[in-house]
Design a protein around this motif. Structure first.
Motif, PDB file in Angstrom:
ATOM      1  N   PRO A 164      12.839  72.201  99.056  1.00  0.00           N
ATOM      2  CA  PRO A 164      13.194  72.590  97.514  1.00  0.00           C
ATOM      3  C   PRO A 164      13.247  73.664  96.957  1.00  0.00           C
ATOM      4  O   PRO A 164      12.295  74.676  97.074  1.00  0.00           O
ATOM      5  N   SER A 165      14.251  74.067  96.495  1.00  0.00           N
ATOM      6  CA  SER A 165      14.662  75.264  96.098  1.00  0.00           C
ATOM      7  C   SER A 165      14.084  76.026  94.905  1.00  0.00           C
ATOM      8  O   SER A 165      14.215  77.077  94.342  1.00  0.00           O
ATOM      9  N   ASN A 166      13.192  75.144  94.132  1.00  0.00           N
ATOM     10  CA  ASN A 166      12.477  75.528  92.899  1.00  0.00           C
ATOM     11  C   ASN A 166      11.019  76.115  93.467  1.00  0.00           C
ATOM     12  O   ASN A 166      10.254  76.228  92.731  1.00  0.00           O
ATOM     13  N   SER A 167      10.808  75.840  94.615  1.00  0.00           N
ATOM     14  CA  SER A 167       9.596  76.269  95.268  1.00  0.00           C
ATOM     15  C   SER A 167       9.512  76.971  96.481  1.00  0.00           C
ATOM     16  O   SER A 167       8.636  77.991  96.818  1.00  0.00           O
ATOM     17  N   TYR A 168      10.834  77.288  96.899  1.00  0.00           N
ATOM     18  CA  TYR A 168      10.782  78.089  98.081  1.00  0.00           C
ATOM     19  C   TYR A 168      12.176  78.781  98.132  1.00  0.00           C
ATOM     20  O   TYR A 168      13.119  78.378  97.561  1.00  0.00           O
ATOM     21  N   LEU A 169      12.281  80.267  98.898  1.00  0.00           N
ATOM     22  CA  LEU A 169      13.679  80.756  98.996  1.00  0.00           C
ATOM     23  C   LEU A 169      13.711  80.226 100.605  1.00  0.00           C
ATOM     24  O   LEU A 169      13.093  80.737 101.298  1.00  0.00           O
ATOM     25  N   ASN A 170      15.060  79.668 100.600  1.00  0.00           N
ATOM     26  CA  ASN A 170      15.471  79.177 101.837  1.00  0.00           C
ATOM     27  C   ASN A 170      16.381  80.069 102.627  1.00  0.00           C
ATOM     28  O   ASN A 170      17.320  80.680 102.008  1.00  0.00           O
ATOM     29  N   LEU A 171      15.776  80.577 103.646  1.00  0.00           N
ATOM     30  CA  LEU A 171      16.686  81.628 104.439  1.00  0.00           C
ATOM     31  C   LEU A 171      17.053  80.812 105.978  1.00  0.00           C
ATOM     32  O   LEU A 171      16.283  80.363 106.826  1.00  0.00           O
ATOM     33  N   TRP A 172      18.521  80.845 106.041  1.00  0.00           N
ATOM     34  CA  TRP A 172      18.903  80.449 107.212  1.00  0.00           C
ATOM     35  C   TRP A 172      19.422  81.380 108.273  1.00  0.00           C
ATOM     36  O   TRP A 172      20.194  82.331 107.664  1.00  0.00           O
ATOM     37  N   VAL A 173      19.036  81.286 109.434  1.00  0.00           N
ATOM     38  CA  VAL A 173      19.585  82.333 110.364  1.00  0.00           C
ATOM     39  C   VAL A 173      20.282  81.711 111.568  1.00  0.00           C
ATOM     40  O   VAL A 173      19.756  80.788 112.101  1.00  0.00           O
ATOM     41  N   CYS A 174      21.380  82.259 111.782  1.00  0.00           N
ATOM     42  CA  CYS A 174      22.290  81.334 112.767  1.00  0.00           C
ATOM     43  C   CYS A 174      23.477  82.315 113.388  1.00  0.00           C
ATOM     44  O   CYS A 174      23.626  83.749 112.980  1.00  0.00           O
ATOM     45  N   GLN A 175      24.160  81.802 114.057  1.00  0.00           N
ATOM     46  CA  GLN A 175      25.443  82.575 114.583  1.00  0.00           C
ATOM     47  C   GLN A 175      26.435  82.342 113.368  1.00  0.00           C
ATOM     48  O   GLN A 175      26.780  81.397 112.997  1.00  0.00           O
ATOM     49  N   LEU A 176      26.927  83.534 112.964  1.00  0.00           N
ATOM     50  CA  LEU A 176      28.187  83.272 111.732  1.00  0.00           C
ATOM     51  C   LEU A 176      29.484  83.859 112.554  1.00  0.00           C
ATOM     52  O   LEU A 176      29.378  84.637 113.438  1.00  0.00           O
ATOM     53  N   GLY A 195      19.989  79.599  98.403  1.00  0.00           N
ATOM     54  CA  GLY A 195      19.417  80.205  99.511  1.00  0.00           C
ATOM     55  C   GLY A 195      20.298  81.475 100.084  1.00  0.00           C
ATOM     56  O   GLY A 195      21.570  81.668  99.425  1.00  0.00           O
ATOM     57  N   VAL A 196      20.009  81.816 101.206  1.00  0.00           N
ATOM     58  CA  VAL A 196      20.469  82.709 101.902  1.00  0.00           C
ATOM     59  C   VAL A 196      20.826  82.600 103.481  1.00  0.00           C
ATOM     60  O   VAL A 196      19.678  82.016 103.893  1.00  0.00           O
ATOM     61  N   VAL A 197      21.906  83.127 103.866  1.00  0.00           N
ATOM     62  CA  VAL A 197      22.297  82.951 105.357  1.00  0.00           C
ATOM     63  C   VAL A 197      22.515  84.262 105.981  1.00  0.00           C
ATOM     64  O   VAL A 197      23.127  85.087 105.336  1.00  0.00           O
ATOM     65  N   ILE A 198      21.931  84.504 106.893  1.00  0.00           N
ATOM     66  CA  ILE A 198      21.809  85.631 107.921  1.00  0.00           C
ATOM     67  C   ILE A 198      22.333  85.693 109.086  1.00  0.00           C
ATOM     68  O   ILE A 198      21.587  84.659 109.701  1.00  0.00           O
ATOM     69  N   ALA A 199      22.977  86.551 109.888  1.00  0.00           N
ATOM     70  CA  ALA A 199      23.350  86.358 111.216  1.00  0.00           C
ATOM     71  C   ALA A 199      22.155  86.781 111.930  1.00  0.00           C
ATOM     72  O   ALA A 199      21.459  87.463 111.691  1.00  0.00           O
ATOM     73  N   TYR A 200      22.130  86.177 113.097  1.00  0.00           N
ATOM     74  CA  TYR A 200      20.925  86.362 114.022  1.00  0.00           C
ATOM     75  C   TYR A 200      20.656  87.702 114.389  1.00  0.00           C
ATOM     76  O   TYR A 200      19.605  88.295 114.797  1.00  0.00           O
ATOM     77  N   THR A 201      21.857  88.412 114.623  1.00  0.00           N
ATOM     78  CA  THR A 201      22.062  89.656 115.094  1.00  0.00           C
ATOM     79  C   THR A 201      21.909  90.694 113.799  1.00  0.00           C
ATOM     80  O   THR A 201      21.768  92.019 114.234  1.00  0.00           O
ATOM     81  N   ALA A 202      21.596  90.418 112.626  1.00  0.00           N
ATOM     82  CA  ALA A 202      21.347  91.126 111.526  1.00  0.00           C
ATOM     83  C   ALA A 202      20.195  90.897 110.745  1.00  0.00           C
ATOM     84  O   ALA A 202      19.817  91.488 109.579  1.00  0.00           O
TER      85      ALA A 202
END
Length: 317
Positions: A164-176, A195-202
């Protein structure tokens, strides 16, 4: 980088430039979702009032943000360690509280503008059902790489559903896809993709984090977008006419990459030139180390308004 489709970049060992897909997502949502467009207008009007100090800031003290990190992995290396995740949380807590040691490198002319955002982060300790959690989910996937189309945010598409985005900051980490380090959704969008998506190498400072983006600053940059900050040059394709809607960041001609020398003058902004050490530019992790007072005013506005339900939930999460 005129003529290049936003968000698309190929890299080679001699071409490691930051590339963020937040504006690509923003433009797509403007085209697809009238409600998003309306929300963005209201959010920007509110942010303008805060920066002009026409509206009293209600947020007091430090906002503590529960984070859930969704690790979506197609290969063993992508299943990053708990220690690497912890290193990223540590960076966020230094950068957003102006406790990063390299803030001392801010040029003298801007030292009075460098600001404490009064935001801290911790891995969630309870999930949406109230059960204990590490704040980390791990999901194997058959998808070799993800793009800015938000598929990583849905279990049905090979990713992991948002908490739930009203209770958590969602961060996804994956291969982009090649060259894309991360992207964020500005406030005002759908909860399912917030939320936010980040490359696993960064992500973070150890493990698979790869120089020159192994200082954890990709997440700092993208969470800046999540808190309604724009790229410092205004995304006008080096036209000198764009704006990040912040009065105390100088106008500049386009993104800076690598580690520039001060001063770097563009758009007749001498003698001090570009504020390339700002987290919302495209410089290497080691070359960015400040938010400004004006940027913090925009964060205040969104935490008192568009993300107020999130803020109100913090004490109970």
């Amino acid at each position: 980088m005129p003529g290049m489709q936003p968000g698309l970049r190929t890299t080679s060992p001699s071409d490691y430039s930051r590339w963020c897909g937040a504006m690509e997502v923003h433009r797509r949502l403007l085209d697809e979702n009238p409600e998003y467009s309306e929300n963005r207008t209201l959010i920007e009007n509110h942010a303008f009032a805060y920066e002009q100090r026409r509206e009293a800031v209600a947020r007091q003290g430090v906002t503590d943000v529960p984070v859930v990190v969704h690790v979506v992995h197609n290969a063993p290396a992508q299943n990053i360690s708990d220690d690497q995740i912890a290193s990223q949380i540590d960076v966020l807590n230094r950068d957003f509280r102006k406790k990063n040691p390299d803030v001392s490198r801010v040029p003298a002319v801007w030292q009075s503008l460098a600001a404490d955002a009064r935001v801290e982060f911790h891995l969630a300790q309870t999930d949406a059902l109230g059960s204990p959690t590490s704040g980390i989910t791990r999901t194997p996937t058959s998808i070799p790489s993800f793009s800015t189309d938000d598929t990583v945010k849905f279990t049905s598409d090979g990713g992991h559903d948002a908490w739930p985005s009203n209770s958590y900051l969602n961060l996804w980490v994956c291969q982009l896809r090649g060259g894309l380090l991360g992207y964020a959704q500005f406030p005002g969008g759908a909860a399912a993709t917030d939320g936010v998506v980040i490359a696993y190498t960064a992500f973070g400072t150890n493990g698979t984090a790869t120089a020159p983006f192994n200082g954890g600053r990709t997440a700092t940059h993208e969470i800046g977008h999540w808190l309604n900050l724009r790229h410092i040059w205004g995304d006008d394709d080096q036209g000198c006419s764009g704006s990040d809607f912040v009065a105390d960041t100088p106008n500049q001609g386009g993104p800076n990459t690598g580690s520039p020398r001060f001063p770097r003058v563009t758009c007749l902004n001498g003698p001090d030139g570009d504020m390339f050490m700002n987290y919302m530019d495209y410089t290497d992790d080691a070359a960015m180390f400040m938010f400004t007072e004006g940027q913090v005013a925009r964060m205040d506005a969104v935490l008192d308004n568009a993300r107020l339900p999130f803020t109100r939930q913090l004490a109970s999460v």
